[in-house]
Design a protein around this motif. Sequence first.
Motif, mmCIF file in Angstrom:
data_model
loop_
_atom_site.group_PDB
_atom_site.id
_atom_site.type_symbol
_atom_site.label_atom_id
_atom_site.label_comp_id
_atom_site.label_asym_id
_atom_site.label_seq_id
_atom_site.Cartn_x
_atom_site.Cartn_y
_atom_site.Cartn_z
ATOM 1 N N GLU A 118 -45.185 45.276 17.255
ATOM 2 C CA GLU A 118 -44.919 46.710 17.335
ATOM 3 C C GLU A 118 -43.419 46.886 17.539
ATOM 4 O OE1 GLU A 118 -46.259 50.608 19.961
ATOM 5 O OE2 GLU A 118 -47.339 48.717 20.214
ATOM 6 N N VAL A 119 -42.791 47.713 16.700
ATOM 7 C CA VAL A 119 -41.342 47.915 16.733
ATOM 8 C C VAL A 119 -41.069 49.410 16.885
ATOM 9 C CG1 VAL A 119 -39.197 47.633 15.432
ATOM 10 C CG2 VAL A 119 -40.980 45.887 15.277
ATOM 11 N N SER A 120 -40.048 49.746 17.683
ATOM 12 C CA SER A 120 -39.716 51.140 17.960
ATOM 13 C C SER A 120 -38.201 51.326 17.991
ATOM 14 C CB SER A 120 -40.310 51.529 19.321
ATOM 15 O OG SER A 120 -39.930 52.833 19.701
ATOM 16 N N GLN A 121 -37.761 52.550 17.859
ATOM 17 C CA GLN A 121 -36.344 52.890 18.039
ATOM 18 C C GLN A 121 -36.113 53.487 19.419
ATOM 19 O OE1 GLN A 121 -35.209 50.946 15.283
ATOM 20 N NE2 GLN A 121 -33.550 52.254 15.949
ATOM 21 N N LYS A 122 -37.168 53.610 20.220
ATOM 22 C CA LYS A 122 -37.063 54.185 21.560
ATOM 23 C C LYS A 122 -37.102 53.064 22.592
ATOM 24 C CE LYS A 122 -39.245 57.413 24.705
ATOM 25 N NZ LYS A 122 -40.394 58.277 24.963
ATOM 26 N N PRO A 123 -36.124 53.034 23.527
ATOM 27 C CA PRO A 123 -36.114 51.980 24.542
ATOM 28 C C PRO A 123 -37.310 52.082 25.484
ATOM 29 C CG PRO A 123 -34.344 53.566 24.950
ATOM 30 C CD PRO A 123 -34.988 53.949 23.669
ATOM 31 N N LYS A 124 -37.904 50.921 25.790
ATOM 32 C CA LYS A 124 -39.065 50.868 26.685
ATOM 33 C C LYS A 124 -38.940 49.652 27.584
ATOM 34 C CE LYS A 124 -41.799 52.982 23.063
ATOM 35 N NZ LYS A 124 -42.917 52.907 22.171
ATOM 36 N N ALA A 125 -39.140 49.859 28.888
ATOM 37 C CA ALA A 125 -39.111 48.752 29.844
ATOM 38 C C ALA A 125 -40.205 47.750 29.488
ATOM 39 C CB ALA A 125 -39.307 49.266 31.262
ATOM 40 N N GLY A 126 -39.858 46.466 29.579
ATOM 41 C CA GLY A 126 -40.813 45.409 29.266
ATOM 42 C C GLY A 126 -40.798 44.978 27.808
ATOM 43 N N TRP A 127 -40.041 45.676 26.990
ATOM 44 C CA TRP A 127 -39.906 45.323 25.574
ATOM 45 C C TRP A 127 -38.607 44.546 25.381
ATOM 46 C CZ3 TRP A 127 -41.994 48.698 21.165
ATOM 47 C CH2 TRP A 127 -43.241 49.224 21.499
ATOM 48 N N LEU A 128 -38.454 43.951 24.232
ATOM 49 C CA LEU A 128 -37.214 43.274 23.859
ATOM 50 C C LEU A 128 -36.314 44.254 23.126
ATOM 51 C CD1 LEU A 128 -38.837 40.028 22.485
ATOM 52 C CD2 LEU A 128 -37.821 40.369 24.730
ATOM 53 N N ILE A 129 -35.021 44.077 23.268
ATOM 54 C CA ILE A 129 -34.058 44.830 22.473
ATOM 55 C C ILE A 129 -33.415 43.841 21.511
ATOM 56 C CG2 ILE A 129 -32.282 44.579 24.272
ATOM 57 C CD1 ILE A 129 -31.016 47.192 23.221
ATOM 58 N N SER A 130 -33.345 44.225 20.251
ATOM 59 C CA SER A 130 -32.734 43.398 19.218
ATOM 60 C C SER A 130 -31.477 44.096 18.720
ATOM 61 C CB SER A 130 -33.719 43.200 18.059
ATOM 62 O OG SER A 130 -33.118 42.481 17.004
ATOM 63 N N PHE A 131 -30.338 43.421 18.872
ATOM 64 C CA PHE A 131 -29.052 43.954 18.424
ATOM 65 C C PHE A 131 -28.762 43.474 17.005
ATOM 66 C CE2 PHE A 131 -28.761 43.637 23.004
ATOM 67 C CZ PHE A 131 -28.100 44.790 23.386
ATOM 68 N N LYS A 132 -28.310 44.360 16.159
ATOM 69 C CA LYS A 132 -27.863 43.950 14.830
ATOM 70 C C LYS A 132 -26.644 43.033 14.965
ATOM 71 C CE LYS A 132 -29.555 47.818 12.115
ATOM 72 N NZ LYS A 132 -29.206 48.908 11.202
ATOM 73 N N PRO A 133 -26.386 42.199 13.969
ATOM 74 C CA PRO A 133 -25.229 41.287 14.048
ATOM 75 C C PRO A 133 -23.922 42.017 14.365
ATOM 76 C CG PRO A 133 -26.624 40.686 12.207
ATOM 77 C CD PRO A 133 -27.160 41.992 12.745
ATOM 78 N N GLY A 134 -23.186 41.462 15.343
ATOM 79 C CA GLY A 134 -21.885 41.997 15.722
ATOM 80 C C GLY A 134 -21.903 43.171 16.678
ATOM 81 N N VAL A 135 -23.067 43.684 17.019
ATOM 82 C CA VAL A 135 -23.163 44.853 17.888
ATOM 83 C C VAL A 135 -23.126 44.436 19.362
ATOM 84 C CG1 VAL A 135 -24.681 46.751 18.591
ATOM 85 C CG2 VAL A 135 -24.414 46.202 16.178
ATOM 86 N N ALA A 136 -22.305 45.115 20.144
ATOM 87 C CA ALA A 136 -22.218 44.917 21.608
ATOM 88 C C ALA A 136 -21.969 43.467 21.987
ATOM 89 C CB ALA A 136 -23.478 45.451 22.288
ATOM 90 N N GLY A 137 -21.124 42.797 21.226
ATOM 91 C CA GLY A 137 -20.783 41.412 21.531
ATOM 92 C C GLY A 137 -21.765 40.385 21.007
ATOM 93 N N SER A 138 -22.736 40.817 20.224
ATOM 94 C CA SER A 138 -23.717 39.868 19.688
ATOM 95 C C SER A 138 -23.108 39.008 18.586
ATOM 96 C CB SER A 138 -24.951 40.603 19.164
ATOM 97 O OG SER A 138 -24.656 41.343 18.003
ATOM 98 N N ASP A 139 -23.770 37.913 18.299
ATOM 99 C CA ASP A 139 -23.312 37.007 17.249
ATOM 100 C C ASP A 139 -23.149 37.768 15.938
ATOM 101 O OD1 ASP A 139 -24.181 35.016 14.881
ATOM 102 O OD2 ASP A 139 -23.212 33.861 16.494
ATOM 103 N N ALA A 140 -22.035 37.555 15.270
ATOM 104 C CA ALA A 140 -21.720 38.281 14.025
ATOM 105 C C ALA A 140 -22.655 37.920 12.881
ATOM 106 C CB ALA A 140 -20.275 38.021 13.627
#
Length: 81
Positions: free
Chosen positions: A9-31
Amino acid sequence: IKGKALGYEVSQKPKAGWLISFKPGVAGSDARYGHVAFVEVVRPEGILISEGNVYGGTVISYRVIANDLATSDQVSYIKAK
């Protein structure tokens, strides 16, 4: 995209207990690969996440992601199975 394809299940709304996936290069993530962290708390001013691979080894660190990023199309949320 891959999470949905694998039946998560994937969402665009933040929810406690879920994972957050950052797109490449976002917020210091691997490019090249991006980054995944755990959403600890959702608050009006942003979300608190815990994550590894920031300081190396098995160190878990925490940081707050502001709502402008937490609710943008640069991240998505995945419900753990």
